[in-house]
Structure formats: C-alpha cells, structure tokens
Design a protein around this motif. Sequence first.
Motif, short mmCIF file in Angstrom:
data_model
loop_
_atom_site.label_atom_id
_atom_site.label_comp_id
_atom_site.label_asym_id
_atom_site.label_seq_id
_atom_site.Cartn_x
_atom_site.Cartn_y
_atom_site.Cartn_z
N ARG A 38 -2.39 2.65 -11.11
CA ARG A 38 -1.38 2.13 -12.05
C ARG A 38 -0.73 0.91 -11.42
NH1 ARG A 38 -0.58 4.53 -16.83
NH2 ARG A 38 0.27 2.47 -16.84
N THR A 39 -0.33 -0.02 -12.26
CA THR A 39 0.35 -1.18 -11.71
C THR A 39 1.74 -0.78 -11.26
OG1 THR A 39 1.33 -1.92 -13.79
CG2 THR A 39 -0.90 -2.73 -13.27
N LEU A 40 2.22 -1.50 -10.29
CA LEU A 40 3.57 -1.27 -9.80
C LEU A 40 4.57 -1.47 -10.95
CD1 LEU A 40 5.38 -0.67 -7.42
CD2 LEU A 40 5.29 -3.09 -6.81
N ALA A 41 4.31 -2.46 -11.78
CA ALA A 41 5.20 -2.74 -12.92
C ALA A 41 5.27 -1.55 -13.88
CB ALA A 41 4.73 -3.99 -13.67
N VAL A 75 -0.23 5.99 -2.97
CA VAL A 75 -0.96 5.19 -2.00
C VAL A 75 -1.12 3.79 -2.58
CG1 VAL A 75 -3.14 4.95 -0.74
CG2 VAL A 75 -2.20 7.23 -1.20
N ALA A 76 -0.73 2.80 -1.80
CA ALA A 76 -0.87 1.41 -2.26
C ALA A 76 -2.34 1.04 -2.32
CB ALA A 76 -0.13 0.48 -1.30
N SER A 77 -2.69 0.29 -3.37
CA SER A 77 -4.05 -0.22 -3.48
C SER A 77 -3.95 -1.70 -3.86
CB SER A 77 -4.85 0.60 -4.51
OG SER A 77 -4.37 0.43 -5.80
N PRO A 78 -5.06 -2.43 -3.84
CA PRO A 78 -5.00 -3.88 -4.08
C PRO A 78 -4.37 -4.25 -5.43
CG PRO A 78 -7.17 -3.23 -3.27
CD PRO A 78 -6.41 -1.96 -3.55
N ASN A 79 -3.91 -5.48 -5.49
CA ASN A 79 -3.37 -6.08 -6.71
C ASN A 79 -2.11 -5.39 -7.23
OD1 ASN A 79 -5.50 -7.97 -6.75
ND2 ASN A 79 -6.81 -6.46 -7.74
N SER A 80 -1.23 -5.01 -6.32
CA SER A 80 0.06 -4.39 -6.69
C SER A 80 -0.14 -3.15 -7.55
CB SER A 80 0.96 -5.38 -7.40
OG SER A 80 1.28 -6.45 -6.56
N ARG A 81 -1.08 -2.32 -7.15
CA ARG A 81 -1.36 -1.07 -7.85
C ARG A 81 -1.16 0.09 -6.89
NH1 ARG A 81 -3.92 -2.28 -12.66
NH2 ARG A 81 -5.11 -0.37 -12.89
N VAL A 82 -0.92 1.26 -7.45
CA VAL A 82 -0.79 2.47 -6.63
C VAL A 82 -1.57 3.60 -7.30
CG1 VAL A 82 1.44 1.88 -5.61
CG2 VAL A 82 1.38 3.13 -7.75
N VAL A 83 -1.97 4.56 -6.49
CA VAL A 83 -2.64 5.76 -6.97
C VAL A 83 -1.95 6.96 -6.33
CG1 VAL A 83 -4.89 4.64 -7.29
CG2 VAL A 83 -4.37 5.73 -5.12
#
Length: 125
Positions: A38-41, A75-83
Amino acid sequence: MFDEVTVKFEVKFGAHFDLVEVLSKVAYEAVDRGEEARTLADILDLLEPALRRAEIKNVNASEVVNWLVSNDVLVASPNSRVVFFHQSATEYLAACELARKFRLDRSVLEKTLRLTRWIRHCFLR
C-alpha cells in the motif's frame, strides 16, 4: 499479536487507539485491490481521520506509521509503499474487516467472493 501492539502503542503514545480497526481497513483494501503493498499516502489517509476521531492530538499519522515500521508490523518497500510483516497478518486483518462489513451488510460476502483473489483469503471452516 495485535493486542500486544495496541498495548505498546498505549505505552509509547499515552493513548488508547484501536490499531486493528485501521490496519484491518488497510489490509482489506490491499486484498480487494489485489496489491499487497500500500502507498504511504493511502495509510496516512486512513490513519489521520481515525486519530482525530479517537481525539488523539499529540500524535500524527506519520509518527504512527514510523512506529509501526520500527515495531515490525509494517515493512517499508520501494516507492514509498509498505506491506504487512507477513501474508498471514494481511489475511487476518482483511478477514476482520470483511467480518465487520458482513455484520453491517450480509450481501458484502457474495460481492466480495465474486473476486477470485478473495477465495484464497476466505477459507471458511
């Protein structure tokens, strides 16, 4: 596991906040869209109003997300996304939100199960 996280939140921020309610919505949307990350936003958009409704004024949504990452819930993932830390956590939380929606509108289950991606998340016993 999530009860423990809620207690840790209370200790850290000095306020009770139902993290499962918000995280369940995040997980539900992730499964519903077929995107684990999911995006951080997106997460901030769900957290900010939930914090306001809970009348928590001394904490902002960004602090909560950073705290969730530092406590290995997200968990942070690329492109300001988290899982979520594990697929099973995503499935559990998504099922919590599906159950909440089902209590409000029983037809939601039929609508949801039309999407084949939900079938693997809803192993009914």
